[in-house]
Structures are given as structure tokens and as C-alpha cells.
Scaffold this motif. Sequence first.
Motif, PDB file in Angstrom:
ATOM      1  N   ILE A   1       0.834  -1.194   0.000  1.00  0.00           N
ATOM      2  CA  ILE A   1       0.000   0.000   0.000  1.00  0.00           C
ATOM      3  C   ILE A   1       0.872   1.249   0.000  1.00  0.00           C
ATOM      4  CG2 ILE A   1      -1.685   1.328   1.338  1.00  0.00           C
ATOM      5  CD1 ILE A   1      -2.659  -1.328   2.515  1.00  0.00           C
ATOM      6  N   SER A   2       0.485   2.220  -0.815  1.00  0.00           N
ATOM      7  CA  SER A   2       1.164   3.516  -0.789  1.00  0.00           C
ATOM      8  C   SER A   2       0.256   4.586  -1.372  1.00  0.00           C
ATOM      9  CB  SER A   2       2.466   3.471  -1.592  1.00  0.00           C
ATOM     10  OG  SER A   2       3.090   4.743  -1.594  1.00  0.00           O
ATOM     11  N   GLU A   3      -0.027   5.605  -0.573  1.00  0.00           N
ATOM     12  CA  GLU A   3      -0.750   6.802  -0.996  1.00  0.00           C
ATOM     13  C   GLU A   3      -1.976   6.503  -1.856  1.00  0.00           C
ATOM     14  OE1 GLU A   3       1.791   9.817  -2.551  1.00  0.00           O
ATOM     15  OE2 GLU A   3       2.664  10.178  -0.588  1.00  0.00           O
ATOM     16  N   GLY A   4      -2.862   5.701  -1.300  1.00  0.00           N
ATOM     17  CA  GLY A   4      -4.138   5.457  -1.945  1.00  0.00           C
ATOM     18  C   GLY A   4      -4.148   4.349  -2.980  1.00  0.00           C
ATOM     19  N   GLU A   5      -3.000   3.728  -3.243  1.00  0.00           N
ATOM     20  CA  GLU A   5      -2.935   2.634  -4.206  1.00  0.00           C
ATOM     21  C   GLU A   5      -2.429   1.367  -3.518  1.00  0.00           C
ATOM     22  OE1 GLU A   5      -2.031   5.268  -8.227  1.00  0.00           O
ATOM     23  OE2 GLU A   5      -0.680   3.633  -7.670  1.00  0.00           O
TER      24      GLU A   5
ATOM     25  N   ALA B   1     -11.724  -0.630   3.349  1.00  0.00           N
ATOM     26  CA  ALA B   1     -11.582  -0.095   4.701  1.00  0.00           C
ATOM     27  C   ALA B   1     -10.374   0.824   4.816  1.00  0.00           C
ATOM     28  CB  ALA B   1     -11.471  -1.243   5.704  1.00  0.00           C
ATOM     29  N   ARG B   2      -9.342   0.528   4.042  1.00  0.00           N
ATOM     30  CA  ARG B   2      -8.143   1.363   4.047  1.00  0.00           C
ATOM     31  C   ARG B   2      -8.223   2.508   3.032  1.00  0.00           C
ATOM     32  NH1 ARG B   2      -3.469  -0.795   6.276  1.00  0.00           N
ATOM     33  NH2 ARG B   2      -2.716   1.309   5.828  1.00  0.00           N
ATOM     34  N   ASN B   3      -9.318   2.543   2.276  1.00  0.00           N
ATOM     35  CA  ASN B   3      -9.538   3.589   1.268  1.00  0.00           C
ATOM     36  C   ASN B   3      -8.421   3.622   0.230  1.00  0.00           C
ATOM     37  OD1 ASN B   3     -11.061   5.663   0.088  1.00  0.00           O
ATOM     38  ND2 ASN B   3      -9.927   7.261   1.190  1.00  0.00           N
ATOM     39  N   VAL B   4      -8.057   2.424  -0.279  1.00  0.00           N
ATOM     40  CA  VAL B   4      -7.036   2.332  -1.317  1.00  0.00           C
ATOM     41  C   VAL B   4      -7.605   1.614  -2.530  1.00  0.00           C
ATOM     42  CG1 VAL B   4      -5.123   2.371   0.319  1.00  0.00           C
ATOM     43  CG2 VAL B   4      -6.087   0.175  -0.375  1.00  0.00           C
ATOM     44  N   LYS B   5      -7.070   1.935  -3.676  1.00  0.00           N
ATOM     45  CA  LYS B   5      -7.488   1.320  -4.939  1.00  0.00           C
ATOM     46  C   LYS B   5      -6.448   0.290  -5.373  1.00  0.00           C
ATOM     47  CE  LYS B   5      -8.422   2.374  -9.820  1.00  0.00           C
ATOM     48  NZ  LYS B   5      -9.570   1.448  -9.887  1.00  0.00           N
ATOM     49  N   ILE B   6      -6.900  -0.919  -5.638  1.00  0.00           N
ATOM     50  CA  ILE B   6      -6.003  -1.975  -6.116  1.00  0.00           C
ATOM     51  C   ILE B   6      -5.720  -1.728  -7.595  1.00  0.00           C
ATOM     52  CG2 ILE B   6      -5.716  -4.459  -6.498  1.00  0.00           C
ATOM     53  CD1 ILE B   6      -7.641  -4.871  -4.108  1.00  0.00           C
ATOM     54  N   THR B   7      -4.452  -1.486  -7.923  1.00  0.00           N
ATOM     55  CA  THR B   7      -4.087  -1.129  -9.302  1.00  0.00           C
ATOM     56  C   THR B   7      -3.348  -2.243 -10.041  1.00  0.00           C
ATOM     57  OG1 THR B   7      -2.074  -0.084  -8.438  1.00  0.00           O
ATOM     58  CG2 THR B   7      -3.991   1.341  -8.802  1.00  0.00           C
ATOM     59  N   HIS B   8      -2.691  -3.137  -9.303  1.00  0.00           N
ATOM     60  CA  HIS B   8      -1.963  -4.248  -9.918  1.00  0.00           C
ATOM     61  C   HIS B   8      -2.158  -5.503  -9.067  1.00  0.00           C
ATOM     62  CE1 HIS B   8       0.277  -1.702 -12.782  1.00  0.00           C
ATOM     63  NE2 HIS B   8       0.324  -0.817 -11.782  1.00  0.00           N
ATOM     64  N   VAL B   9      -2.267  -6.643  -9.748  1.00  0.00           N
ATOM     65  CA  VAL B   9      -2.392  -7.932  -9.075  1.00  0.00           C
ATOM     66  C   VAL B   9      -1.381  -8.887  -9.705  1.00  0.00           C
ATOM     67  CG1 VAL B   9      -3.911  -9.832  -8.456  1.00  0.00           C
ATOM     68  CG2 VAL B   9      -4.856  -7.527  -8.688  1.00  0.00           C
ATOM     69  N   PHE B  10      -0.530  -9.491  -8.866  1.00  0.00           N
ATOM     70  CA  PHE B  10       0.512 -10.399  -9.343  1.00  0.00           C
ATOM     71  C   PHE B  10       0.286 -11.809  -8.816  1.00  0.00           C
ATOM     72  CE2 PHE B  10       2.694  -6.262  -9.013  1.00  0.00           C
ATOM     73  CZ  PHE B  10       3.288  -6.172 -10.264  1.00  0.00           C
ATOM     74  N   ASP B  11       0.592 -12.801  -9.635  1.00  0.00           N
ATOM     75  CA  ASP B  11       0.842 -14.150  -9.145  1.00  0.00           C
ATOM     76  C   ASP B  11       2.306 -14.451  -9.431  1.00  0.00           C
ATOM     77  OD1 ASP B  11      -1.354 -15.382  -7.851  1.00  0.00           O
ATOM     78  OD2 ASP B  11      -2.427 -15.496  -9.753  1.00  0.00           O
ATOM     79  N   THR B  12       3.030 -14.881  -8.396  1.00  0.00           N
ATOM     80  CA  THR B  12       4.456 -15.159  -8.579  1.00  0.00           C
ATOM     81  C   THR B  12       4.694 -16.356  -9.487  1.00  0.00           C
ATOM     82  OG1 THR B  12       4.420 -16.504  -6.550  1.00  0.00           O
ATOM     83  CG2 THR B  12       5.115 -14.193  -6.342  1.00  0.00           C
ATOM     84  N   HIS B  13       3.670 -17.207  -9.636  1.00  0.00           N
ATOM     85  CA  HIS B  13       3.772 -18.384 -10.497  1.00  0.00           C
ATOM     86  C   HIS B  13       2.371 -18.958 -10.669  1.00  0.00           C
ATOM     87  CE1 HIS B  13       3.904 -19.930  -6.394  1.00  0.00           C
ATOM     88  NE2 HIS B  13       3.501 -21.112  -6.852  1.00  0.00           N
ATOM     89  N   LEU B  14       2.246 -19.961 -11.521  1.00  0.00           N
ATOM     90  CA  LEU B  14       0.976 -20.654 -11.677  1.00  0.00           C
ATOM     91  C   LEU B  14       0.830 -21.627 -10.506  1.00  0.00           C
ATOM     92  CD1 LEU B  14      -1.431 -20.990 -13.774  1.00  0.00           C
ATOM     93  CD2 LEU B  14      -0.306 -23.135 -14.379  1.00  0.00           C
TER      94      LEU B  14
END
Length: 378
Positions: free
Chosen positions: A140-144, A163-176
Motif C-alpha cells: 500500500i502507498s498513498e491510496g494505491e 476499509a483502508r480507502n485504497v485502490k487496487i491497481t496491480h495484481v501479481f501471481d508469482t507463479h501458476l
Amino acid sequence: MAHAMTTQEVTQKVINRQSLFILDVRNEDAFADWKIEGENFNYLNVPYFDLLDGVEDILDQLPTDQDVLVVCAKEGSSIFVAEMLEEAGRTVSYLAGGMKAWSEHLEPISLGTLNETGQDRGEVVQFVRIGKGCLSYMIISEGEAVLVDATRMTDVYLDYAAARNVKITHVFDTHLHADHISGGREIAEKTGATYWLPPKDATDVTFEYAALEDGSHVQVGDTQIDVLALYSPGHTIGSTSFVVDNRYLLTGDILFIDSIGRPDLAGLADDWVGDLRNSLYTTYRELSNDLIVLPAHFMLIEELNADGSVAEKLSILLANNHGLNIEDEAVFRKMVTENLPPQPNAYQEIRETNMGKKTPDLETQREMEVGPNRCAVR
């Protein structure tokens, strides 16, 4: 009516090293394969069907000076047994939702801010899937926010972000993943985030994704929390680690606190063991030893820190993790390929679900994930 103890209450007992006596009424094979772990927990396993005629035979085996929790697969059997015990004059609880709920509980734990001086630039939150040993992360950093290795319990992450009032901008999977169903794509679709996956693990997927290549940088928030992708194959051919803000090393399923990743879940142990050794003995050793390792799983309840988190300095692991201290490559290869635990439950079906080839309903997904994680060589 017997008292229902929630998975969160049990989790706090695990984290706080409190005592608990568990009467597990599942079949003996289910109990032997997977149970609620706690450093100060004691157990009695008596199958439900052996108690249908009454609980008198086990009363003297149950303590009266500590909490007693009755556990079953889905809740119903434990309520029945708990009520019989209450009628016999004992005060007990049952686990709300049973082992299925225990498998799905996620406990968010903040690992602290991302800079030690000056203005707060964000934090890393670890989501501990206490019953399954899975670990996922929100940076988390500054709303993202960026998510790494999210489980299928997507609402937990979405509610936490709200609840933290942040927007999820990227989602990673380290592997399948092969041991649990990823929630990454679903979260990306619901939030408009970019979903990233290592392309070498994505040759058979049925959906679009952003290619997670070695050296990829992602910015989180206006103050540039840096997430650097580091190609580290071995568990899978695409396995990718992350260095976050030059402080944390998210290792996926390559390196754990007390063990290392297994290379065989695609049936290619002999082919990938060399990659695994190179990632562990070359790639990681070139990094700063002060990095804090954040793995995607833990194997033993003893790996939890005092606050319930799972984290340790790379220098400590380089010194103490047996899998990082096998000088002879032939010995390492033999250990990794011949010392493997049983395959995860329904691992091939889980892989195909994460490829987008299968879309099982929720109850089927739960059944597919039953049991402990088995991603490590110890």
C-alpha cells in the motif's frame, strides 16, 4: 446451545500461543492428514460415528481447566457432539464453519512502513491463511495497492482495501499455483487492476494477462514504492520473486523460512532442480542479506513470529535454512527429487482452474483445496 468459536478467535489463540484442547470428530485419516495446529494445543481424535450413542466414554479424557473446542469438517457434527457434552455438564465450544471455514480464514497482519525515516510512504500487509499455510500480500502507498498471490477469498482483500480507502491497481501471481486457486484474475476484473503472470507459466492459459518479465518495475502510489520482478525459476519454470522498496524479498514458492520449494508439481523435477539451485544459490545470494524474506507459504506453526507474521532476514535463512546449505550439487539434487511430500490435493485440477480451463463451483473449489499445503522440500 453450545458456544460457537470463530476462526478468528482460534487464530488469536494460535498467534498468542494460548492453550486449547481440540476434540476432532472427523475420521482418523482426515485428522492425521490435516488438523488445526497450535504450539500449545492438545488433541483427542474420536470419529463422530463413535459418539452417536453418547459421550460418556470420553468425558474423563477432556480437561476441565482449559478451553475445549469440538471440530468437524463442516460444523454440523461438532454442534451435535458439543451439545451432548453440554448436557453431560461440560462447557465446550464448536468451531463455526468447521475445517472448511478454517481453511478459508485470512488474518491480515501489517509488517510495518516501507521507509524508516521521513514521511510514511506506505506498508506491506501480510494475509496469513492460517489453516492452509498460504501467505499473500498487499503493498500500500498513498491510496494505491498491489496484491501478490491472492487466494480465492477475494472479498477479504476487497473489503480490506475499501476499509483502508485504497485502490487496487496491480495484481501479481508469482507463479501458476498448484496448491490453491488464485483469486488474482477475479480481483483484477472487479477492480480494473492489471493482472500479471510470468509468461513461461502462462503458455496454456485461456485469458489475457500482462507479462511479468525479469526486471519489470511497478510503481505504487505517487511516491514511487518500487516493486522489482526477479526471475527465480525452480518451483515452476516461470517463478518470479519481488524486491519491494529494497527492503522485502517476496520469494513465492522458491524459498520458505524452514524449507525450499519443490520442483515437481508439473512433473518436471529432474528438469527444474537445476533452476531451483541456481535461484537459491546464485540469484538470491547476489541480493542484500538485509532483505526480509516474505514467502508465499509456511510449513510449520513454529514459523510464525510473535505477531503472527511469517518473515525473516535473508541472512538468517542463508545461515540456518538447510536447503540453502548443501554444497554438493549431487546431494542437493538427490534431496530435492527424492524427498518430496505427497502431491497437494487435486493439484492438477487446481492448475487447470488457474489456467482458466476449468471453472468449478464454490463447493468444488473448497473440496479441491482441502488439506495442508505441500509446496516444500524439507
